[in-house]
Design a protein around this motif. Structure first.
Motif, PDB file in Angstrom:
ATOM      1  N   PHE B  15      10.351  53.690  24.695  1.00  0.00           N
ATOM      2  CA  PHE B  15       9.276  54.102  25.615  1.00  0.00           C
ATOM      3  C   PHE B  15       7.991  54.090  24.807  1.00  0.00           C
ATOM      4  CE2 PHE B  15      12.932  56.474  27.301  1.00  0.00           C
ATOM      5  CZ  PHE B  15      12.920  56.016  28.599  1.00  0.00           C
ATOM      6  N   ASN B  40      20.856  67.727  22.348  1.00  0.00           N
ATOM      7  CA  ASN B  40      19.702  67.554  23.226  1.00  0.00           C
ATOM      8  C   ASN B  40      18.799  66.461  22.673  1.00  0.00           C
ATOM      9  OD1 ASN B  40      19.688  71.032  23.748  1.00  0.00           O
ATOM     10  ND2 ASN B  40      20.051  69.505  25.313  1.00  0.00           N
ATOM     11  N   GLY B  41      18.371  65.577  23.548  1.00  0.00           N
ATOM     12  CA  GLY B  41      17.462  64.524  23.122  1.00  0.00           C
ATOM     13  C   GLY B  41      18.146  63.382  22.412  1.00  0.00           C
ATOM     14  N   ALA B  42      19.493  63.350  22.443  1.00  0.00           N
ATOM     15  CA  ALA B  42      20.212  62.284  21.757  1.00  0.00           C
ATOM     16  C   ALA B  42      20.044  60.953  22.482  1.00  0.00           C
ATOM     17  CB  ALA B  42      21.694  62.637  21.665  1.00  0.00           C
ATOM     18  N   GLY B  43      19.744  60.999  23.770  1.00  0.00           N
ATOM     19  CA  GLY B  43      19.549  59.757  24.530  1.00  0.00           C
ATOM     20  C   GLY B  43      20.602  59.522  25.597  1.00  0.00           C
ATOM     21  N   LYS B  44      21.368  60.545  25.941  1.00  0.00           N
ATOM     22  CA  LYS B  44      22.436  60.380  26.923  1.00  0.00           C
ATOM     23  C   LYS B  44      21.883  59.990  28.288  1.00  0.00           C
ATOM     24  CE  LYS B  44      23.739  64.676  26.341  1.00  0.00           C
ATOM     25  NZ  LYS B  44      22.682  65.035  25.377  1.00  0.00           N
ATOM     26  N   SER B  45      20.894  60.763  28.753  1.00  0.00           N
ATOM     27  CA  SER B  45      20.345  60.488  30.081  1.00  0.00           C
ATOM     28  C   SER B  45      19.689  59.121  30.116  1.00  0.00           C
ATOM     29  CB  SER B  45      19.313  61.547  30.463  1.00  0.00           C
ATOM     30  OG  SER B  45      19.914  62.805  30.516  1.00  0.00           O
ATOM     31  N   THR B  46      18.965  58.792  29.064  1.00  0.00           N
ATOM     32  CA  THR B  46      18.330  57.487  29.017  1.00  0.00           C
ATOM     33  C   THR B  46      19.389  56.389  29.091  1.00  0.00           C
ATOM     34  OG1 THR B  46      16.665  58.469  27.588  1.00  0.00           O
ATOM     35  CG2 THR B  46      16.742  56.086  27.665  1.00  0.00           C
ATOM     36  N   GLN B  87      20.332  63.864  36.001  1.00  0.00           N
ATOM     37  CA  GLN B  87      20.121  65.222  35.512  1.00  0.00           C
ATOM     38  C   GLN B  87      19.061  65.942  36.340  1.00  0.00           C
ATOM     39  OE1 GLN B  87      19.330  65.345  31.305  1.00  0.00           O
ATOM     40  NE2 GLN B  87      19.949  67.477  31.149  1.00  0.00           N
ATOM     41  N   GLU B 171      25.454  65.878  33.256  1.00  0.00           N
ATOM     42  CA  GLU B 171      25.504  67.347  33.228  1.00  0.00           C
ATOM     43  C   GLU B 171      25.634  67.932  34.637  1.00  0.00           C
ATOM     44  OE1 GLU B 171      22.816  69.176  30.528  1.00  0.00           O
ATOM     45  OE2 GLU B 171      22.637  67.372  29.303  1.00  0.00           O
ATOM     46  N   HIS B 203      27.569  69.358  27.894  1.00  0.00           N
ATOM     47  CA  HIS B 203      27.410  70.025  26.610  1.00  0.00           C
ATOM     48  C   HIS B 203      28.538  71.016  26.379  1.00  0.00           C
ATOM     49  CE1 HIS B 203      23.609  68.391  25.491  1.00  0.00           C
ATOM     50  NE2 HIS B 203      23.064  68.721  26.642  1.00  0.00           N
TER      51      HIS B 203
ATOM     52  N   ARG E 137       8.936  65.698  18.209  1.00  0.00           N
ATOM     53  CA  ARG E 137       8.247  64.589  17.548  1.00  0.00           C
ATOM     54  C   ARG E 137       6.805  64.995  17.302  1.00  0.00           C
ATOM     55  NH1 ARG E 137      11.153  61.830  21.359  1.00  0.00           N
ATOM     56  NH2 ARG E 137      12.821  60.564  20.520  1.00  0.00           N
ATOM     57  N   ALA E 145       8.108  63.905  29.376  1.00  0.00           N
ATOM     58  CA  ALA E 145       8.877  62.906  28.624  1.00  0.00           C
ATOM     59  C   ALA E 145       9.957  63.541  27.760  1.00  0.00           C
ATOM     60  CB  ALA E 145       7.934  62.060  27.772  1.00  0.00           C
ATOM     61  N   SER E 147      13.581  65.496  27.054  1.00  0.00           N
ATOM     62  CA  SER E 147      14.898  65.536  27.690  1.00  0.00           C
ATOM     63  C   SER E 147      15.083  66.907  28.328  1.00  0.00           C
ATOM     64  CB  SER E 147      15.995  65.287  26.658  1.00  0.00           C
ATOM     65  OG  SER E 147      16.272  66.470  25.944  1.00  0.00           O
ATOM     66  N   GLY E 149      17.207  69.288  28.002  1.00  0.00           N
ATOM     67  CA  GLY E 149      17.456  70.405  27.100  1.00  0.00           C
ATOM     68  C   GLY E 149      16.235  70.766  26.275  1.00  0.00           C
ATOM     69  N   GLU E 150      15.489  69.747  25.870  1.00  0.00           N
ATOM     70  CA  GLU E 150      14.275  69.998  25.096  1.00  0.00           C
ATOM     71  C   GLU E 150      13.302  70.830  25.932  1.00  0.00           C
ATOM     72  OE1 GLU E 150      14.238  65.915  22.361  1.00  0.00           O
ATOM     73  OE2 GLU E 150      13.311  65.905  24.325  1.00  0.00           O
TER      74      GLU E 150
HETATM   75  N1  LIG Z   1       9.857  58.350  29.748  1.00  0.00           N
HETATM   76  C1  LIG Z   1       9.931  58.725  28.467  1.00  0.00           C
HETATM   77  N2  LIG Z   1       8.869  58.533  27.641  1.00  0.00           N
HETATM   78  C2  LIG Z   1       8.916  58.904  26.350  1.00  0.00           C
HETATM   79  N3  LIG Z   1       9.983  59.475  25.760  1.00  0.00           N
HETATM   80  C3  LIG Z   1      11.084  59.682  26.519  1.00  0.00           C
HETATM   81  C4  LIG Z   1      11.112  59.324  27.906  1.00  0.00           C
HETATM   82  N4  LIG Z   1      12.323  59.663  28.421  1.00  0.00           N
HETATM   83  C5  LIG Z   1      13.012  60.208  27.394  1.00  0.00           C
HETATM   84  N5  LIG Z   1      12.270  60.209  26.254  1.00  0.00           N
HETATM   85  C6  LIG Z   1      12.702  60.732  24.943  1.00  0.00           C
HETATM   86  O1  LIG Z   1      13.921  60.103  24.600  1.00  0.00           O
HETATM   87  C7  LIG Z   1      14.811  61.024  24.006  1.00  0.00           C
HETATM   88  C8  LIG Z   1      16.142  60.993  24.721  1.00  0.00           C
HETATM   89  O2  LIG Z   1      16.013  61.618  25.970  1.00  0.00           O
HETATM   90  P1  LIG Z   1      17.249  61.833  26.959  1.00  0.00           P
HETATM   91  O3  LIG Z   1      16.715  62.461  28.201  1.00  0.00           O
HETATM   92  O4  LIG Z   1      17.981  60.572  27.102  1.00  0.00           O
HETATM   93  O5  LIG Z   1      18.105  62.901  26.140  1.00  0.00           O
HETATM   94  P2  LIG Z   1      19.500  63.550  26.528  1.00  0.00           P
HETATM   95  O6  LIG Z   1      20.489  63.092  25.539  1.00  0.00           O
HETATM   96  O7  LIG Z   1      19.815  63.328  27.944  1.00  0.00           O
HETATM   97  O8  LIG Z   1      19.195  65.096  26.261  1.00  0.00           O
HETATM   98  P3  LIG Z   1      19.634  66.388  27.112  1.00  0.00           P
HETATM   99  O9  LIG Z   1      21.006  66.739  26.698  1.00  0.00           O
HETATM  100  O10 LIG Z   1      18.674  67.428  26.663  1.00  0.00           O
HETATM  101  O11 LIG Z   1      19.510  66.047  28.550  1.00  0.00           O
HETATM  102  C9  LIG Z   1      14.173  62.392  24.104  1.00  0.00           C
HETATM  103  O12 LIG Z   1      13.761  62.785  22.815  1.00  0.00           O
HETATM  104  C10 LIG Z   1      12.982  62.226  24.984  1.00  0.00           C
HETATM  105  O13 LIG Z   1      11.866  62.934  24.493  1.00  0.00           O
END
Ligand SMILES: Nc1ncnc2c1ncn2[C@@H]1O[C@H](COP(=O)(O)OP(=O)(O)OP(=O)(O)O)[C@@H](O)[C@H]1O
Ligand SMILES: Nc1ncnc2c1ncn2[C@@H]1O[C@H](COP(=O)(O)OP(=O)(O)OP(=O)(O)O)[C@@H](O)[C@H]1O
Ligand SMILES: [Mg+2]
Ligand SMILES: [Mg+2]
Lengths: 285, 258, 367, 367, 258
Positions: B15, B40-46, B87, B171, B203, E137, E145, E147, E149-150
């Protein structure tokens, strides 16, 4: 008596506010109850609906301006058919009689434009701009067209917003980008004429003739001071006053003049301007 | 072992200047529940969003039933048989529960002019929600007035109802009560037994252990590895999920797993 | 163990039918209509509520309402169209040129005009979607562009005038004319006038020769749009798109198609109004439809639409248009001085919306 | 175990200063200004970019910009004010009456005018908050009410005219006049003209006698508002209120106070423009400020504000006003047929916003 | 036992025709963690919203430090020393993390013109987030932006930072990873030991048991009863939370508690 005026210009337009004052004065003088109505913008469709609304009330007399005969014709004819005496004013003199309108008080916008153009050409104008603050308003467009006809030389239309700062800047811009322009015609004295005078002053050009339709105290003062050439007055106070008194007389005694009444054009030049200033400030001229 | 329905190969997603995924490989087979775990923030949702057509991956390939595939929109993915609980739930708060439930895939009736069959939709909604353990007051209630858990249940019930080949749950149980949670876990079990592939993000180690067949752990945008059920115990899994970092010491014991 | 499923939920108080009705977005607008009606019954000339008076304020209400309903649909879908007003002028120009300069019959003129308008609508929608810019600014650009194009086109086709005339003659006798101009059911009305059931002029002609066709179009449009919104999948998509286009897209709603279709709808509504008014007036000019975009949005908002999208109703916009029409025309039936017109219009607007809000809160018990 | 805290995060690509800058909402507007400038450098008469030409288009831009920046602040706070334009006329009336009819000195006229305007703004805000109606519809009502009240008031105080004059005479010689009218730094400019550094007329007077004061006000206002938005708690509250007023209120932001203050700000900005233009023109009339509310919103949107609130910048509106001013005035300097004015205005607007959008996406790598 | 900080007596709350709370009595004492439990839709969020000034109760009384009290706005409640993590987090997605963190209570610097001290705010934000186990970050990243959990962690860190007398947490750990969860639980413990009263809402029996001193269960808008730690075990608590209804049977065992 109930007399209704339906005009195409708004009550906050300086020109029409004078018409309205004239009508109100005539109402006072004759004892008639005068009701002045207009659409919120130059809108022929809404205006025809206002005429219809007036007809429904069956007033003792109806006064209309006719900037678009096609659009307003049916509504006016309906009034005539309903037996309401109708007088037209300001615009539509050429078509009024065919609709069964009793008479017309006013000046043809086009002819007034021609008169102004001829006068300015005579004074030595070679290249002119016509500053139009409401493009698409047919009666204003006709003024520019007539002006172009009477002036004979090159005329460019400058469209502006209804905002003094915008007008002033655009006039300056036009003058700066084409130094040959020596004549300016504006279509409204307070909204356009006065800023145009300011623009010319700011450029320090005294070789430019400025004329304006309609009157405002400020513009007349400029005429007095020699900053502007003349103002075209159609004595619109009469366009409000006369039809109302005619209709009142008609209702009382059955009297009615035999033909149209030309209320203008009347060029207000430096010698006449002084006496008009005060009247203009009161909304009479 | 059967062929995977979806196979994602070395997926990267950036991104702007943020690198959210940096090469993740993952697959789902019919009839299995594949858990995606991570901090958290590992990138699962992405990651699951690239799977369901919301994001286009910056690099990497997606194979659907063996063929390379690129979903242009979530609608494409849905039509291919993938249903997702996001999510953020993807619900419209101002709309009623039923309208949300069937959003985008309304049941129709009528002849030439196809109408939205509201009655049947209402009925299905009430029924599916009841199966999840929520008794709605009325199906025309606005989603915005539901409690957090009720809202989440609507999203899950919808995905289960429309999930033809793959069901992705991000989740799903986070806001659910104990009863609703056990219903959802039972539902995952039931759906899996029908031969549908399930991707389950959680989680909660215990939830994952209860229904998962395989476990993939993400850490900072990369795969840490995949384990099969039985090869790994809860404590190990939990360590992996925490990204290997130490956990805070708590006076009262949590019995090993959080 | 009590399971509330098969009975009434104990956590719901009983609710009267009135309360349930008042929760619909449009019911506020209806109470506004009632308030305004009462106001004018007291202050206005009696002729306002005669049959001819009603037709008189319903005609502008209908013309505005056709635009307002389309604007409401678009607003529910989460977007604006500020180019509607200019589109009225532009479509009027196209229609006028086709009918007068080309001399085509209506059966060709009308579809071509609608097609041109729909095309422009699609351009609007595509630009909004492709660029991701707010529709406010994109359609604002088209407000200027179409308005300017109408002026240039008019001058071009009339040889310098800003008014194109002669439409009435051109369409006279065309079999489609009665559907787009004049009054419907003239037979019925003259029959009624003969019986003395409705008023007539001294000449014997009924004061109201029929129902102006735009009123029928207005009603039909309100019904169709309401049906679409409440009873079709498309309606569900529109609400979803406006509510949250991201969530809607994620749930499989074809958000882009919905938006483009809505932009085409508003453009076509503008073209319909253009056709009706141009035939009725017999002419078109460069200022037609001026500020109508504004009034259409006002109508939709009075009718209960949220500016942020996702909430509103077509039937609400229907009543919103009637309120607006009544207030603007109604004032001329009263004795108030024209100078006060705008103060009045503003006051009535505020009163109508505040009133319908108060009523709704009372009835539904919202905080 | 790597802990990324104390170093750079490996999940961030490095980012150039340019990229970081382009992410600010206003930078798009700046690229729009550049595009428009280039366009006019090519097409327009050379005199447009002389010092006097620049002052010429900056003056209307500044007047619009003062309104636009206030509108942007309000829009960031999540609301609209459609009554700005009418407020210009209304405040002009009040100021004119105080200065001419009452003959008060400016030191009283100006605070009283601002106070009256702020009062009206507070009314706007209070009504919006109390009723929960969208500000669009509430301020729309005040658009009409104030416009009408200006007309009635003018007629009242002038005895029938729609123009109140004599302001210039009334304020002549007042020590505050130079702050609100005419040109600043005349000494500097005539000195420059004497040295031949700037153009002068044959008479020796400089072509540009100074910087019109509205331009200074405009710049000062842009700076103050930018400071407030970015560097004060109030700025944080404005963003929060516009982003989600519910969440903001739940987090302890005094949402109501913020909104009312913003409505007061827009009203005061309108009053300031009224004071400047009335003194400059020497008169006021009932049509002052016509459609300015619209242009102010356009300015804010070009400047990068979201209509939904919570995002935007004051400095963006600053450049938005300059774009709008250049485009409206600039065409007069070109050889294009003036009939095309609106087409051109619309086209340039669209181009400017699309361009700045494209640039931003390129630079930031957004999808 | 010490005096309660907040005592809520027989609180009722109706939304139009919906009865969300039908007489709930509850109190929090300094230095205790009082868990509020219950099924989805039981009314937990609605209840804590009346406690934190968001909703005005339809009926019932609130006593703050012994005096009857009525909060007109969340700001009032905050100024009295109550900080809340709402279930919907009350975050503005378009704003940066720091701006969200300090929204409504910005640190100021400067003389006559008070400025928002961004640098200090950034520094505090980064530090507080790190304590919760999240390495941001950058503090000027938009919350939208982050996640799930964050984002939740930001809300918790904020409430903890500003919670002077009472800290209310509505399902704070729902979206958190194991490491973050254990941090939050440890934080609750730490805060409690400082003499602050904590109200903790959770669906996770294990989390509740780990930190709770008392447990109040809501069911369908009414109190089912309050138990003190040690008087009740996990299984009993779980039964009460489910509102007494049976739970779905799952093939794999969940070890008694979900
Ligand atoms: N649209 C975006 N623009 C910039 N950064 C993003 C965007 N979407 C997600 N991120 C970043 O990418 C990283 C992964 O986010 P993601 O939502 O995939 O985490 P996650 O594993 O689902 O976490 P959680 O368990 O907290 O839901 C996060 O650090 C988030 O800040
Ligand atoms: N604004 C509202 N209007 C109408 N009903 C509402 C509103 N807010 C909540 N409710 C209803 O009140 C009930 C209680 O909601 P609440 O959010 O307090 O539940 P909860 O106990 O927090 O549930 P969860 O564990 O799922 O978060 C729910 O059934 C919900 O539908
Ligand atoms: Mg996630
Ligand atoms: Mg809750």
């Amino acid at each position: 008596q109930e007399i209704v005026v339906v005009a195409h210009g708004q009550a906050n337009d300086p020109f029409w506010s004078v018409v309205k004052n004239g009508a109100a004065k005539a109402g006072e003088d004759t004892g008639a109850n005068v009701d002045f109505r207009s659409p919120e913008t130059f809108d022929m469709v809404q205006m025809s609906q206002l005429i219809d609304a007036a007809v429904n009330q069956e007033p003792d007399g109806l006064i209309v301006s006719i900037p678009d005969a096609d659009a307003l014709g049916p509504s006016i004819q309906r009034a005539v058919e309903a037996g309401i005496p109708v007088i037209s004013m300001n615009s539509g003199g050429d078509v009024a009689a065919d609709m069964g309108v009793l008479l017309h008080v006013g000046q043809s916008e086009y002819d007034a434009g021609v008169a102004a153009g001829e006068e300015l050409a005579e004074m030595g104008g070679t290249k002119a701009i016509c500053v139009n603050h409401e493009v698409g308003n047919v009666s204003l467009d006709q003024r520019c067209d007539g002006f172009a006809e009477g002036f004979g030389n090159v005329v460019e239309v400058i469209p502006t917003q209804m905002d003094p700062a915008d007008v002033q800047s655009k006039v300056r811009a036009a003058l700066e980008s084409d130094p040959e322009i020596d004549t300016i015609l504006t279509l409204g004295a307070s909204m356009v004429g006065e800023p145009a005078v300011d623009a010319v002053k700011a450029l320090d050009r005294d070789d430019i003739q400025i004329a304006s339709f309609d009157l405002s105290a400020g513009f007349l003062q400029a005429v007095v001071d020699g900053d502007a050439t003349f103002a075209i007055d159609q004595q619109q106070f009469l366009q409000g006053y006369l039809p109302v008194s005619f209709l009142a007389l008609q209702a009382q005694y059955g009297l009615m003049p035999g033909g149209d009444v030309p209320s203008g054009p009347n060029l207000v030049t430096q010698d006449k301007a002084e006496q008009v200033v005060e009247l203009s400030a009161q909304g009479i001229r | 072992m059967s062929e995977p329905i979806i196979h994602m190969e070395n997926i990267k997603k950036h991104f702007g200047n943020v690198i959210a995924l940096n090469g993740v490989t993952f697959d789902v087979r019919p009839g299995e529940c594949h858990c995606l775990l991570g901090d958290n923030g590992a990138g699962k949702s992405t990651f699951i969003k690239t799977m369901s057509g919301v994001h286009k991956p910056t690099a990497g390939e997606i194979f659907f039933e063996g063929r390379p595939m690129s979903f242009d929109s979530p609608r494409d993915a849905m039509e291919a048989g993938i249903a997702t609980v996001f999510q953020d739930l993807a619900m419209i708060p101002l709309m009623s529960v039923t309208r949300n439930f069937f959003m985008g895939r309304e049941p129709k009736k009528g002849g030439i002019i196809k109408r939205f069959d509201i009655d049947r939709a209402n009925q299905i909604t009430m029924e599916e929600m009841r199966r999840m353990g929520i008794n709605l007051r009325a199906p025309d209630q606005a989603v915005g007035a539901l409690s957090g858990g009720e809202r989440q249940t609507v999203a899950i019930a919808r995905a289960v109802y429309f999930g033809a080949k793959v069901l992705i749950l991000d989740e799903p149980t986070s806001a659910l009560g104990v009863r609703q949670t056990s219903n959802v876990l039972a539902t995952i079990d039931r759906v899996r037994n029908q031969g549908i592939g399930v991707v389950f993000i959680s989680h909660n180690v215990r939830h994952a252990m209860a229904v998962g067949d395989r476990f993939t752990v993400l850490n900072r945008g990369q795969t840490l590895g995949t384990a099969v059920k039985g090869e790994i115990d809860a404590a190990q899994l939990q360590d992996m999920m925490a990204g290997g970092q130490e956990m805070a010491q708590l006076e009262g014991s949590l019995g090993g797993t959080v | 163990m009590t399971d509330a499923t098969d009975g009434a939920d104990e956590r719901i108080k009983s609710e009267s039918v009135v309360t349930r009705l008042m929760k619909r977005p449009e019911l506020g607008a209806i109470s506004g209509v009632i308030l305004v009606t009462i106001f004018f019954l007291i202050t206005a000339d009696r002729s306002m509520f005669t049959l001819s008076g009603i037709m008189n304020f319903m005609t502008p209400a209908a013309q505005l309402g056709i635009l307002g309903i389309a604007a409401a649909m678009l607003m529910i879908g989460g977007e604006f169209d500020l180019s509607i007003g200019s589109m009225v002028a532009f479509a009027g120009l196209i229609f006028g040129v086709l009918a007068v300069n080309m001399g085509l019959p209506l059966i060709l003129c009308i579809p071509l005009t609608l097609l041109a308008a729909a095309g422009m609508g699609a351009v609007n929608g595509t630009v909004v979607i492709r660029t991701g810019l707010p529709s406010f600014i994109v359609t604002l650009a088209f407000l200027f562009i179409l308005r300017g194009a109408s002026l240039v086109g008019l001058k071009w086709f009339t040889g310098g005038s800003t008014q194109l005339r002669g439409v009435r003659d051109a369409v006279e006798g065309d079999f489609l004319t009665p559907f787009f101009s004049g009054d419907a059911f003239p037979g019925l009305f003259s029959w009624l006038a003969e019986r003395g059931i409705i008023d007539s002029f001294n000449s014997g002609a009924p004061k109201v020769p029929g129902i102006p066709v735009e009123i029928l179009w207005f009603i039909v449009m309100a019904l169709i749009c309401t049906f679409v919104l409440l009873r079709t999948p498309a309606g569900n998509w529109i609400f979803a798109t406006g509510g949250d286009d991201n969530a809607a897209a994620n749930s499989g709603v074809p958000v882009k198609r919905v938006k483009i279709a809505l932009f085409m709808l508003t453009a076509c509504a503008a073209a319909l109004v253009a056709i009706i008014t141009v035939i009725d007036a017999g002419s078109t000019d460069a200022r037609r439809g001026f500020m109508k975009e504004f009034e259409a949005i006002i109508t939709a908002v009075i009718g209960g639409c949220l500016l942020t999208g996702g909430y509103g109703s077509a039937i609400g916009a229907f009543f919103g248009a009637i309120i607006f029409g009544m207030v603007t025309i109604g004032l001329t039936y009263t004795d108030f001085d024209q100078d006060w017109f705008q103060v009045f219009l503003g006051g009535m607007l505020l009163l109508a919306v505040v009133f319908n809000n108060v009523i709704r809160k009372r009835v539904t018990g919202e905080r």
